[in-house]
Scaffold this active site. Structure first.
Site, PDB file in Angstrom:
ATOM      1  N   CYS A  68      90.500  33.219  26.819  1.00  0.00           N
ATOM      2  CA  CYS A  68      89.797  32.913  25.406  1.00  0.00           C
ATOM      3  C   CYS A  68      88.916  31.817  25.508  1.00  0.00           C
ATOM      4  CB  CYS A  68      90.960  32.491  24.409  1.00  0.00           C
ATOM      5  SG  CYS A  68      89.998  32.118  22.762  1.00  0.00           S
ATOM      6  N   LYS A 105      95.537  38.245  30.223  1.00  0.00           N
ATOM      7  CA  LYS A 105      94.396  38.660  29.830  1.00  0.00           C
ATOM      8  C   LYS A 105      93.444  37.681  30.369  1.00  0.00           C
ATOM      9  CE  LYS A 105      91.566  39.878  25.732  1.00  0.00           C
ATOM     10  NZ  LYS A 105      91.021  38.461  25.260  1.00  0.00           N
ATOM     11  N   HIS A 133      88.867  41.221  29.875  1.00  0.00           N
ATOM     12  CA  HIS A 133      87.922  41.443  28.762  1.00  0.00           C
ATOM     13  C   HIS A 133      86.553  41.381  29.728  1.00  0.00           C
ATOM     14  CE1 HIS A 133      86.168  39.702  24.905  1.00  0.00           C
ATOM     15  NE2 HIS A 133      85.248  40.350  25.475  1.00  0.00           N
ATOM     16  N   GLY A 165      87.038  44.565  25.467  1.00  0.00           N
ATOM     17  CA  GLY A 165      85.814  44.334  24.925  1.00  0.00           C
ATOM     18  C   GLY A 165      84.820  45.330  24.564  1.00  0.00           C
ATOM     19  N   GLY A 166      85.411  46.497  24.267  1.00  0.00           N
ATOM     20  CA  GLY A 166      84.407  47.533  23.942  1.00  0.00           C
ATOM     21  C   GLY A 166      84.111  47.930  22.189  1.00  0.00           C
ATOM     22  N   ARG A 193      88.605  43.446  17.636  1.00  0.00           N
ATOM     23  CA  ARG A 193      87.655  43.704  16.419  1.00  0.00           C
ATOM     24  C   ARG A 193      87.769  45.105  15.750  1.00  0.00           C
ATOM     25  NH1 ARG A 193      82.398  42.859  18.372  1.00  0.00           N
ATOM     26  NH2 ARG A 193      83.116  43.208  20.188  1.00  0.00           N
TER      27      ARG A 193
END
Length: 434
Positions: A68, A105, A133, A165-166, A193
């Site tokens: 992050c 991650k 990511h 991340g897509g 998202r």
């Protein structure tokens, strides 16, 4: 989380992790025990292990977010993004210290070679899977995802690689998920998202209307007493460019999950039953007779506005009784609880303090509840519908008339007079006597 206590919430049928200041930091339930992964941000192996052991009986796996780029993560201690990514001792401690799978991650490093080298070192810690990511530390969602980096990682390790991340660019529907997985040669796909915008992206039959998803989400938010501000945030994410629409403005203006539900025109009998059960159990778990809490007399009382005539309140009765007895005006001190912004008030009358042990949705309701406690302990009428006329409040006040002025206007006048005659203590404003 390391300071939290694990509490079984029998009212909501959940497991809550409660911070010292009574905030619910994490809440889960049996239904998601075998599905939910607890992701933590950490720079300390001992604290990480303590938290993992705290939650391991209630979650499916532990994940460490090592990628992050947000300031609140990179500044969690002296250990920032690069340091955390290059030091996998936290993962080793977790893998050997808990009985459930551990994953992590990461974000990609400046070169493919560096990224593959890092992932291979991480694989040796014994983790069960790794999410990648496909963006650099400084990149944001507007930048394209680097599928080639994820593909290189997937070919270099034997553990499952999860592509991330897509959202937006590559994944907008369920069909896109498989295309993103193929493009990266990953074992599976992680969505953030896209899932927040419309959780039905995971639905193989296709996307549901966002309004339908919002209604279902609200049902769960009410059922499990989700923090209202978190509920609002998630709904605004779903609304996206419609956040300034009439519905969006109603959601933003709401202060409770119930208000949000009404603004969204959502109804669910199951939610009503659960909410009623929660309210009933909350009251039944509190003493109905007066109990001393230090120097404060407490009772489990909720102010129900519908139980009183429109122009009558318990505070009004307590004020009039105090005047008749030639006592000082009742003084109210109200506090707000941080986790749900609920209120609790203590009223002082004749040098004795009274308080309801239940929290209210507003400052006014909390003050009325404390007034009811005082009135009931002292055996004084409180103005409820069906009560005999006690004479405490004259007919003119009960009918809301006074020389053409409304009860509200007189209350404001008394409020000003009280402030002029008896200054309030610092940060303790005199409350409306009614």
């Amino acid at each position: 989380m390391v300071q939290c206590q694990r509490v079984v919430n029998e009212v909501l049928e959940t497991v809550d992790f409660i911070a010292p200041d009574d905030r619910v930091m994490f809440r889960t339930c049996m239904r998601e025990k075998d599905r939910v992964v607890f992701q933590m941000g950490t720079a300390d192996p001992d604290r990480a292990l303590a938290v993992a052991r705290l939650v391991e009986k209630d979650v499916a796996a532990i994940d460490v977010n090592m990628g992050c780029p947000k300031e609140y993560s990179t500044k969690v201690s002296s250990c920032g993004f690069c340091c955390l990514s290059s030091e996998p001792q936290i993962l080793k401690k977790l893998v050997t210290g808990v009985s459930i799978p551990v994953t992590c991650k990461i974000r990609i490093l400046p070169s493919v070679e560096e990224t593959v080298s890092l992932v291979q070192r991480i694989e040796k810690t014994g983790i069960a899977a790794i999410a990648v990511h496909g963006r650099f530390k400084e990149e944001r969602p507007r930048h394209p995802v680097h599928c080639d980096y994820i593909q290189a990682v997937a070919g270099a390790v034997s553990i499952p690689v999860i592509a991330n991340g897509g959202s937006l660019d590559l994944v907008r529907t369920h069909a896109d998920v498989e295309e993103f997985r193929k493009a990266t040669s990953a074992s599976s796909v992680m969505l953030a998202r896209a899932a927040m915008w419309n959780a039905s992206v995971f639905r193989s039959q296709g996307l549901l209307p966002v309004e339908t998803v919002m209604e279902e989400y609200l049902r769960y938010a009410v059922q499990y007493d989700n923090h209202a501000f978190n509920t609002k945030y998630c709904l605004c994410q779903m609304l996206r460019d419609k956040v300034e629409s009439p519905l969006g403005k109603q959601v933003q203006a709401a202060q409770t999950n119930a208000e949000i539900r009404c603004s969204n025109h959502t109804r669910s009998s199951g939610v009503v039953v659960k909410s009623t059960k929660r309210d009933t159990l909350q009251r039944s778990s509190q003493p109905s007779c007066p109990v001393m809490d230090g120097d404060i007399i407490t009772m489990a009382i909720k102010f129900e506005r519908r139980e009183y005539p429109p122009q009558i309140t318990p505070k009004m009765f307590l004020l009039e009784w105090s005047r008749r007895e030639k006592l000082e005006q009742p003084r109210y001190k109200t506090v707000q609880r941080s986790q749900d912004r609920a209120f609790q008030s203590t009223v002082t009358v004749a040098k004795k303090k009274y308080r309801s042990s239940l929290w209210e949705k507003s400052k006014k309701f909390a003050e009325q509840a404390s007034a009811i406690v005082c009135l009931r302990v002292l055996g004084i009428p409180e103005g409820r519908l069906g009560e005999d006329d006690s004479g405490l409040v004259c007919k003119r006040k009960r009918e809301g008339r006074s020389n053409g002025n409304s009860e509200e206007e007189r209350g404001k006048k008394l409020h000003v007079e009280a402030e002029a005659s008896e200054p309030a203590a610092p940060n303790q404003p005199v409350s409306d006597p009614f």
